[in-house]
Each structure stands twice: as structure tokens, then as C-alpha cells.
Scaffold this active site. Structure first.
Site, PDB file in Angstrom:
ATOM      1  N   GLN A 106       0.868  -1.186   0.000  1.00  0.00           N
ATOM      2  CA  GLN A 106       0.000   0.000   0.000  1.00  0.00           C
ATOM      3  C   GLN A 106       0.905   1.236   0.000  1.00  0.00           C
ATOM      4  OE1 GLN A 106      -0.339   1.909   2.999  1.00  0.00           O
ATOM      5  NE2 GLN A 106      -1.823   3.346   2.149  1.00  0.00           N
TER       6      GLN A 106
ATOM      7  N   LYS B  28       3.593   2.120   2.724  1.00  0.00           N
ATOM      8  CA  LYS B  28       4.507   1.085   3.204  1.00  0.00           C
ATOM      9  C   LYS B  28       5.926   1.290   2.674  1.00  0.00           C
ATOM     10  CE  LYS B  28       1.224  -0.492   5.593  1.00  0.00           C
ATOM     11  NZ  LYS B  28       0.221  -1.533   5.512  1.00  0.00           N
TER      12      LYS B  28
ATOM     13  N   TYR C  68     -11.017 -23.856 -18.552  1.00  0.00           N
ATOM     14  CA  TYR C  68     -11.908 -23.342 -17.504  1.00  0.00           C
ATOM     15  C   TYR C  68     -12.270 -24.432 -16.498  1.00  0.00           C
ATOM     16  CZ  TYR C  68     -11.800 -19.359 -20.506  1.00  0.00           C
ATOM     17  OH  TYR C  68     -11.343 -18.317 -21.257  1.00  0.00           O
TER      18      TYR C  68
HETATM   19  C1  LIG Z   1      -1.186  -2.076   5.942  1.00  0.00           C
HETATM   20  C2  LIG Z   1      -1.374  -3.237   6.872  1.00  0.00           C
HETATM   21  C3  LIG Z   1      -2.110  -4.376   6.511  1.00  0.00           C
HETATM   22  C4  LIG Z   1      -2.971  -4.430   5.295  1.00  0.00           C
HETATM   23  O1  LIG Z   1      -2.352  -4.174   4.127  1.00  0.00           O
HETATM   24  P1  LIG Z   1      -3.174  -3.496   2.912  1.00  0.00           P
HETATM   25  O2  LIG Z   1      -2.260  -3.700   1.762  1.00  0.00           O
HETATM   26  O3  LIG Z   1      -3.387  -2.067   3.256  1.00  0.00           O
HETATM   27  O4  LIG Z   1      -4.453  -4.247   2.770  1.00  0.00           O
HETATM   28  C5  LIG Z   1      -2.110  -5.460   7.368  1.00  0.00           C
HETATM   29  N1  LIG Z   1      -1.467  -5.427   8.533  1.00  0.00           N
HETATM   30  C6  LIG Z   1      -0.785  -4.336   8.932  1.00  0.00           C
HETATM   31  C7  LIG Z   1      -0.089  -4.385  10.245  1.00  0.00           C
HETATM   32  C8  LIG Z   1      -0.749  -3.202   8.128  1.00  0.00           C
HETATM   33  O5  LIG Z   1      -0.124  -2.102   8.550  1.00  0.00           O
END
Ligand SMILES: *Cc1c(COP(=O)(O)O)cnc(C)c1O
Length: 405
Positions: A194, A197, A233
């Protein structure tokens, strides 16, 4: 005394002080252009995501990686692949991003939050042991803020009670504990890409693992229940679609190539910021276990200590943001989310949520804040500006609250 930016004063960290995030250069641009021109945007016939998975696994000394749409679904996929579901309990830390717990509920299992360590913010081992019941199937520790959990101890507990150990490494790309990648002792580790990160394609996630026998099941479940080479499929399971695109694969390869240098830079900068903020007083920085070989520094965690009981945490964060510091309030404790609180959620879910005491997590929820990892890039001048902003805001807020009494 200098006027706070929130009151219209000049910010301590004006725009341009903190390095921008995300970071990209010609490598991302070339990767995107390469994929666009190839017209292979779908991963199944493509090579970018395959290459990224091999590189990401190798970076973690692991055999396998599978890229998926996001970290939340990476947890759901891991639990599903290991057969964790209805009637099962999964132990999670009470101080974490919501997905660690909600992914457990999404597969029909019960999340049992337990407290965290007051020094490292990572799951408390004694609390894990206390929370094990005959229905427990997995432990899902979070390498919180990039500080690795004690994987040695957790894997021993897991082995003793025949539990799966799944690492939530959404904050911990490339993190190492006692000389080893944090993925080594977990059955599966999950990552997020995300946009906030440590490496990102806007969205994205991955599962990293060594057990080759999981490979086919993980692929099939993430690709509509369909084996990779299938042309008829012939869907062999009821999966969903968690595939990423080749465009994401190309970006993630470029991001991974940059990560080792960024990790090294943050490792160098963190002690510098510790010293600067430590000299201000009243700020309790997260501690580092001596067995940590590489910290991810995803979030720079700070707790307001007793000396600062007159400071309102939320007001402090707002004032810091106005000064140009990327500061954030900490997570709520998992059992306190409106989604699970009294009157919402099923009684069964609520009972499991509130079974264990979580005072440290609640204290952090009320009294801690965190800084974006960009404050650990860009050189010593960046850390000095951040510390200057804290000093300015705390002097003023402390005084303001004293005169108000
Ligand atoms: C960001 C995060 C997630 C989820 O990741 P996404 O890619 O945003 O769905 C899960 N666990 C922790 C600790 C996070 O910080």
C-alpha cells in the site's frame, strides 16, 4: 516564544524539508513503459510479476513468494490456504492495523487480541501463551513498526501447541531477527505494498513462504480457483481473484531494487533521531531488542510519558502536522473499534475480542504517536528539523496548558 504554525506561525519543517513519498525514478518509469509497450498487462502470460516474486523471495531468503492485491487479502489467503476458518481462534496483537484482526473474521474465525510489549510494541509472549485454547489454530504476530517479533520463541510456542505461525510483515520488508529473515520461522509471512509502506505500487501485497506444498493451493485460491496452465476453464476450487497486474510487478521490482539502501539509511538515521528527541525530555521512544539484526523503521513510535501528562496527544499531533511533520495518532486497541464494541458485532466475536486484558495497547492508543518513515531519509538535517518542531511545539503547549490552570 515562536508562534506555532497551527496558530499562523512559520512552520519548523516548511514544504521541501521532509523527503516526498513515494519515491520513484527512471527505473519505475522504464518498467511501466516496458510493460505498456509489451501489451502484456495480465500476469498470467507475463514475466514481470514472476520476476518480482522470485526477487522478493530471494531478498527474504525464502523459496517462494506470491504477489496479491493487498496485505489484507494476503492474510485472508494465508488463513484460507492453511484451512483456518469457522470454529477456529487466531491470536493477534491488540495494537495493530485493523486488517490483522478483520482478515481473521473474514475467513469466519475468531480473532483473540492479546497485549503487546511496552518497549517494542510487539506481541507479548506471555499473553500469547495465556490466550491459547483448544480452539486456537494460529498465531498472527505483527512485526510492528518494523521491529521484528521474537520469532524463535513464537515458533517454539507454535510447535508446542501445533499452531500455524503466520507473520504479519506489512511493516517489515527485509527485516531480520537474530541474523535471519523474519520469514524463516513463519509458515507464511504477509506483506503490503500500500502506498505508505516501505515499498509500494499504490496497492499490493504478497505472501512469502518456504513450504512448496502450499504453492499450488495459494495460486489456485488467488486465481479464481483455476490452475495456472489451465485452458479449459477447469476450476478446481472456489477461489477469488487476488491477482496483480504486470504494471504493479514492474513498479515493485524497481521499488525492491531501491529498498536495501533505504533500509540502511533509516538504520543510520533512527539513533540520530532517538538522541535528538531524547534530549527534549518526556518522550519515550520505542526500544530495540538487542537481537534485532535489521529494523524496518516503518513507523517511528513515540509515547508521551508521565512528565508530559499535561499534553493532549491529539492536539500535539495536529500541531506537529501544521509544523510540517508527518505525525499520526496511534491505532485504537483492536477490541475498542466501533465495529466490535458493545452493541455491534456478534456476541461470539465480541467475547473473543474482549477475552484478554490489553492495558498496554490501550495506553499506546491514548498516549502514543508515530512519524512517517520519510523522516529517516534525507540526511541529518531532516532529523534535526523534526526534533526542532517537537521542541517548539512541546515548549509552547506545555506552557500554554500551565498558564491555563
Ligand atoms: C497495511 C497493513 C495491513 C494491510 O495491508 P493493505 O495492503 O493495506 O491491505 C495489514 N497489517 C498491517 C499491520 C498493516 O499495517
Amino acid at each position: 516564544m515562536e508562534k506555532l504554525a497551527i496558530e499562523g506561525g512559520r512552520p519548523a519543517c516548511p514544504p521541501g524539508t521532509i523527503p516526498p513519498w513515494p519515491i520513484f525514478d527512471h527505473r519505475e518509469e522504464e518498467g511501466l513503459s516496458r510493460v505498456l509497450r509489451s501489451r502484456v498487462w495480465w500476469r498470467v502470460p507475463g514475466k514481470e510479476v514472476d520476476a518480482f516474486e522470485a526477487e522478493f523471495a530471494a531478498f527474504h531468503d525464502a523459496r517462494r513468494a506470491l504477489a496479491v492485491t493487498n496485505g489484507t487479502q494476503a492474510i485472508e489467503l494465508s488463513l484460507a490456504a492453511l484451512g483456518v476458518g469457522r470454529g477456529d481462534e487466531v491470536i493477534v496483537p491488540a495494537f495493530t492495523f485493523a486488517s490483522t484482526a478483520t482478515a481473521v473474521l473474514a475467513v469466519g474465525a475468531l480473532a483473540v487480541p492479546v497485549d503487546v510489549d511496552p518497549d517494542t510494541y510487539c506481541i507479548d509472549l506471555r499473553a500469547v501463551r495465556r490466550a491459547i485454547t483448544p480452539r486456537t489454530r494460529a498465531i498472527l504476530p505483527v512485526h510492528l513498526a518494523g521491529h521484528p517479533c521474537d520469532m524463535q520463541a513464537l515458533s517454539e510456542i507454535a510447535a508446542q501447541h501445533d499452531l500455524h505461525l503466520i507473520g504479519d510483515a506489512a511493516h517489515a520488508h527485509g527485516v531480520r531477527w537474530a541474523g535471519e529473515s523474519i520469514t524463516r520461522l513463519a509458515k507464511i509471512s504477509i506483506f503490503s505494498f500500500q502506498s505508505g509502506k516501505l515499498m509500494t505500487a499504490g496497492e499490493g501485497g504478497a505472501v512469502v513462504y518456504d513450504d512448496e506444498s502450499l504453492a499450488e493451493r495459494l495460486w489456485v485460491l488467488h486465481s479464481c480457483g483455476r490452475p495456472r496452465a489451465d485452458r479449459s476453464y477447469r476450476h478446481v476450487a472456489t477461489g477469488t481473484n487476488l491477482r496483480v497486474t504486470e504494471l504493479q510487478g514492474a513498479i515493485l521490482r524497481a521499488q525492491l531494487a531501491r529498498l536495501p539502501d533505504q533500509l540502511a539509511e533509516r538504520e543510520e538515521a533512527a539513533p540520530r533521531l532517538d538522541a535528538l528527541l531524547g534530549s527534549i525530555g518526556g518522550l519515550r521512544m520505542a526500544k530495540r531488542d538487542p537481537r534485532v539484526s535489521r529494523h524496518g523503521h516503518y513507523m517511528y513510535m513515540i509515547e508521551l510519558d508521565e512528565l508530559r501528562s499535561d499534553i493532549d496527544r491529539d492536539a500535539l499531533v495536529d500541531a506537529l502536522v501544521a509544523e510540517g511533520v508527518p505525525a499520526f495518532r496511534s491505532y485504537m486497541a483492536i477490541p475498542d473499534f466501533p465495529a466490535f464494541a458493545e452493541g455491534s458485532g456478534s456476541p461470539e466475536v465480541r467475547e473473543a475480542m474482549n477475552r484478554q486484558p490489553v492495558p498496554v495497547s490501550r495506553r499506546f492508543a491514548a498516549r502514543s504517536l508515530w512519524l512517517h518513515h520519510a523522516v529517516l531519509l534525507g540526511g541529518a538535517e531532516v532529523q534535526r528539523s523534526v526534533a526542532a518542531a517537537f521542541d517548539k511545539v512541546l515548549r509552547r503547549m506545555g506552557r500554554a496548558s500551565k498558564t491555563a490552570r
